[in-house]
Every structure is written in C-alpha cells, then in structure tokens.
Write an enzyme that holds these catalytic residues in place. Structure first.
Site, mmCIF file in Angstrom:
data_model
loop_
_atom_site.group_PDB
_atom_site.id
_atom_site.type_symbol
_atom_site.label_atom_id
_atom_site.label_comp_id
_atom_site.label_asym_id
_atom_site.label_seq_id
_atom_site.Cartn_x
_atom_site.Cartn_y
_atom_site.Cartn_z
ATOM 1 N N CYS A 114 0.756 -1.397 -0.072
ATOM 2 C CA CYS A 114 -0.105 0.169 0.024
ATOM 3 C C CYS A 114 0.883 1.318 -0.157
ATOM 4 C CB CYS A 114 -0.968 0.041 1.332
ATOM 5 S SG CYS A 114 -1.700 1.452 1.536
ATOM 6 N N CYS B 5 -0.420 4.199 2.296
ATOM 7 C CA CYS B 5 -0.403 3.725 3.813
ATOM 8 C C CYS B 5 1.269 4.081 4.031
ATOM 9 C CB CYS B 5 -0.502 2.347 4.082
ATOM 10 S SG CYS B 5 -2.254 1.857 3.331
ATOM 11 N N ASP B 6 2.183 3.726 3.519
ATOM 12 C CA ASP B 6 3.461 3.559 3.999
ATOM 13 C C ASP B 6 4.560 4.587 3.086
ATOM 14 O OD1 ASP B 6 2.564 1.683 5.805
ATOM 15 O OD2 ASP B 6 2.951 0.235 4.356
#
Length: 312
Positions: A134, A137-138
C-alpha cells in the site's frame, strides 16, 4: 426473534457501499458487514482519475468516505464483523460472523479481493519491515530512499508515480518487456525522471536483518541474477508489491459456482441461489474498476428489491 434484514451486504468497498445506497434508498432494511476499513482496496489508492465526477486530486479514501456517508444517509447500517460462514439456501439467509449471527431475505456478496504475494523467501518475514502492499499507507516512511515496485499493471504504475513524492528513485520491476498499464498511465510514468524500469525480471529472494536490505532479482530470459542493495549511506530500501489480487471466496465457494476463484453471476448479478447476488471485483468480469464495481452494486440492490417484492 432475531432481526431479519431485507438485505445483508458483505463488504464495504465501492460495490458494497453502492449496493447499500441503492437498497437503503429503496426503503430496504440494509446491513453492511465489513471486517476491515470501509472502501476496501480502493481506499489505499493515492489518486482516482477515471471515476466520473471525482474531484481534482481525488484519493480512493476521500471517494469511498463520501460513498459511505451517502449509504448511511439513506439508512444503510455499517458494522464491523468478520463473516465466517453463510447458509444461503433457505428463504431466510443466515450469515455467521465472529461476533454474532445475522439473518436476511437477500444477500449481496461484495467481499472484494486481497493482494497477491510474491511468494519468495524473506517476503513474509520482512512484510511491514521494508515491504508494503500500500503506497498511500507507507510511502511517507521511505522519504529520500530507493524504492522498488513489483508489477506492470495500472495499480503498480500508478503507485510508482505516487511514490516519487517521497522516494529518491523508484524502479519498476516487471516480468515482461513492456507494461500492461493503460497508455495514459504509462505515458506519465515514462515522463517522470524519478522512475526507472527493470524489464523481464522477477524477484527471487528478499534479505534483511530486521529491515529489507537487499532484493535478489532474476532476468527470466538470460537467467542472470542481480542483488540490489541500498546506495550510498542508506542501509535499507523499500519494496512495494502490486502483482494482482485474489478473490475472497473461500467461504462462498462451497455454495456458489466459481471460475478461477471468482463467483459466477448473470448480468443481473444473480448467482444460482435465489436471493443471493455477487457484485464488484469478487465476481467473474472483464474490467475491475471503481465504476464497474459501483454499477454492479446498483444492479444487485435493484434486483434484490425486485426479488423481495416478488415474495410478498
């Protein structure tokens, strides 16, 4: 007596949320069951460009947040629970979950898919420690680092473009000699000076002591192996994997016909069991996009309402 809903929707991605919107608007008592975050995989997408009417710099999260609110405004109730088993054959369907059981006259399965893993040594141990699935997300954790993206489809190339916001350089590792992504997406990637490509290559092993430090790739034509390590003073690198998705059909397959793991439906989203529908990425279809998932959800809810009316 336990409550009997008109429709229970399994999954709160674009298909499930749209089904909830249409079912609620039709006056059906609607329950949406979601085990993770609302929006499904699309909630992790950095930018949505091809959904009609989406706002400038629309993210998957912002789009599905509005979808969720709209479904709720029409009366759909969204709960967090994990479906363990379904009994769909009877007129009243039972959905067995971790917290409790639920019953409904109709069921719409919109459980979506999960990311496919590479399946190489070191992946499991280093997931969350330099390996991610992701970008939104990261991505911020890889500021000014070398980042590698595995895959060649729309998701892989779109997320590679997104990662250039943070990474020093992004290299796409693809097993073929050309990308599978749509041409407009390819054009943006090729024009980005921070993106490079490793063609005809696959990841064979991942190494690291607590964090990803090396990627072993193999050229599928020559058989030559390459060990990629962080450049300069960096001790670690990042790897993002976007090589496909698996349908979440394990608990449904014993009741419903599937092909390659995907649920078979007709054009009205009907399965072979009356009152049971499938919508979105989980069903057999040619195009898996937000717009087609939303269309599936609308059709499934409309047909569920017609089915309920036919029983009165």
């Amino acid at each position: 007596m336990d409550k009997i809903y008109d429709v229970i929707i399994i999954g709160a991605g674009p298909a499930g949320l749209t089904a909830g919107l249409y079912a609620g608007r039709a006056g059906l008592e609607t329950l949406i069951i979601e085990k993770d975050e609302e929006g499904g995989q699309i909630s992790q997408t950095a930018e949505i460009e091809n959904y009609p009417g989406s706002m400038e710099e629309e993210s998957g999260y912002s789009l599905t947040e509005r979808m969720s609110k709209q479904a709720g405004d029409f009366g759909a109730v969204i709960i967090k629970d994990t479906v363990k088993e379904i009994s769909p054959e009877w007129e009243i369907k039972t959905i067995k979950c971790e917290k409790k059981d639920y019953m409904a006259k109709t069921v719409i399965i919109a459980a979506g898919t999960t990311p496919v893993n590479i399946g190489c040594p070191g992946e499991k141990e280093l997931t969350g420690k330099g390996i991610s699935y992701c970008a939104t997300c990261d991505g911020a954790f890889f500021q000014d680092m070398d980042v590698y993206v595995v895959g060649g489809g729309n998701s892989a190339v779109e997320e590679a473009i997104y990662l250039t916001r943070y990474a020093k350089k992004v290299t796409v590792i693809h097993r073929r000699e050309k990308l599978r992504a749509e041409k407009p997406i390819q054009k943006k990637a090729f024009a980005n000076e921070k993106i490079g490509f490793m063609w005809n290559s696959v990841v064979k092993e991942l190494k690291g002591d607590g964090f990803l430090e090396a990627i072993i790739t193999e050229n599928i034509i020559s058989g030559e192996k390459t060990e990629i390590k962080a450049d300069g003073e960096d001790s670690s690198i990042g790897l993002f994997v976007f090589i496909g998705s698996d349908p979440k059909t394990e608990i449904f397959a014993k009741h419903l016909k599937t092909e390659r793991g995907y649920i078979v439906t007709n054009d009205d989203m009907e399965t072979e069991i009356p009152g049971v529908y499938a919508a979105g990425d989980i069903r057999v279809k040619n195009l898996r996009q937000v717009i087609t998932a939303a269309a599936d959800g609308a059709i499934a809810a409309f047909c569920a309402a017609k089915y309920i009316e036919s029983k009165i």
